[in-house]
Design an enzyme around this catalytic site. Structure first.
Site, PDB file in Angstrom:
ATOM      1  N   SER A   1      -3.080   9.336   4.038  1.00 49.48           N
ATOM      2  CA  SER A   1      -3.564   8.226   3.226  1.00 49.48           C
ATOM      3  C   SER A   1      -2.658   7.001   3.348  1.00 49.48           C
ATOM      4  CB  SER A   1      -3.634   8.661   1.755  1.00 49.48           C
ATOM      5  OG  SER A   1      -3.711   7.557   0.894  1.00 49.48           O
TER       6      SER A   1
ATOM      7  N   ASN B   1      -3.103   2.533  -5.002  1.00 54.66           N
ATOM      8  CA  ASN B   1      -1.870   1.768  -4.903  1.00 54.66           C
ATOM      9  C   ASN B   1      -1.912   0.514  -5.765  1.00 54.66           C
ATOM     10  OD1 ASN B   1       0.519   0.476  -3.389  1.00 54.66           O
ATOM     11  ND2 ASN B   1      -1.165  -0.889  -2.856  1.00 54.66           N
TER      12      ASN B   1
END
Length: 201
Positions: A12, A188
Site C-alpha cells: 500500500s 494517510n
C-alpha cells in the site's frame, strides 16, 4: 498511555506515506504505536472492497496523488514497477517478528527498501519476495534465514489469516487504517484526525 493501532500492508503506497509520519505523531502525543500487519488483497475480498488499481481512472489519479503526498512530506518515493507487487511473505514475516517483539525495525526497513529505493519484489511468485525480505531483515539487524523460515511456518501463515480476518471484523476495509481506542480512521489523509483523537485521550 494512549495508543495508535496501525493496520498496513507493504504493498500500500498510502501505508508507506503514513508510516513516515505516524511515529512522529505518536512521539509528540506520548502515544504507543502498535503495528498491525494484514494482507490487503484479503481485506478487500473479505470486506467487499475494490483495489483502486482495478478502476483505471482512479489508479491514474492516485499515482499522481501519491507523488503529491511524498512531495508534501519531503520523503523519497520510487514507485515500484511492477505494481502491485507480492507481499504475502513480507507480511507473514512481519507477523512472525511481531510475536517476537522485532517488528518495528523490519517494517521500517522494508517500507524504505520497497518504496524509497526501488527494491520491491520484482514479480508475483513466492521466490520473488525472498531477496527483498532477506535484505530488509539484514538491514534491521536480524538473521535473514531465520526470518524467512519463520515467515514460511504454518504458525505465521495462520496468524496472518487470523489478523486479517480480525481486522475486517473490526471494520477495516483498506490500508492504512488507524484506531485510537475504538475510533477508526482510514487513509494517510486522516492523520490529522488521528492526532486530534490523541489530544482527547
Amino acid at each position: 498511555m494512549a495508543r495508535v493501532e496501525f493496520y498496513f500492508d507493504l504493498v500500500s503506497p498510502y501505508s508507506y506515506l503514513a508510516q513516515t509520519q505516524i511515529p512522529g505523531i505518536c512521539a509528540r502525543r506520548g502515544a504507543e504505536l502498535v503495528l498491525r500487519p494484514v494482507l490487503l488483497g484479503a481485506v478487500h475480498r473479505l470486506s467487499g472492497n475494490t483495489a483502486p488499481i482495478e478502476v483505471p481512472a482512479k489508479g491514474r489519479y492516485q499515482y499522481r496523488d501519491i507523488h503529491r503526498w511524498a512531495e508534501r512530506y519531503g520523503v523519497p518515493l520510487q514507485f515500484p514497477d511492477p505494481f502491485p507487487f507480492r507481499t504475502v511473505t513480507t507480511m507473514r514475516a512481519a507477523v512472525f517478528l511481531g510475536r517476537r517483539g522485532q517488528i518495528e525495525s523490519f517494517v521500517r526497513e522494508a517500507f524504505r527498501l520497497y518504496w524509497a529505493e526501488g527494491g520491491a519484489p520484482a514479480g508475483l511468485e513466492e521466490a520473488d519476495e525472498r531477496g527483498p525480505v532477506a535484505e530488509a531483515a539484514r538491514r534491521a539487524g536480524l538473521d535473514p534465514s531465520e526470518v524467512l523460515e519463520g515467515a514460511a511456518s504454518p504458525e505465521a501463515r495462520q496468524a496472518l489469516r487470523e489478523a486479517t480476518a480480525d481486522a475486517v471484523g473490526r471494520g477495516v476495509f483498506g490500508t492504512p487504517t488507524f484506531f485510537v481506542g475504538e475510533e477508526m480512521f482510514w487513509g494517510n489523509d486522516r492523520l490529522c484526525f488521528v492526532e486530534a483523537a490523541l489530544e482527547r485521550v
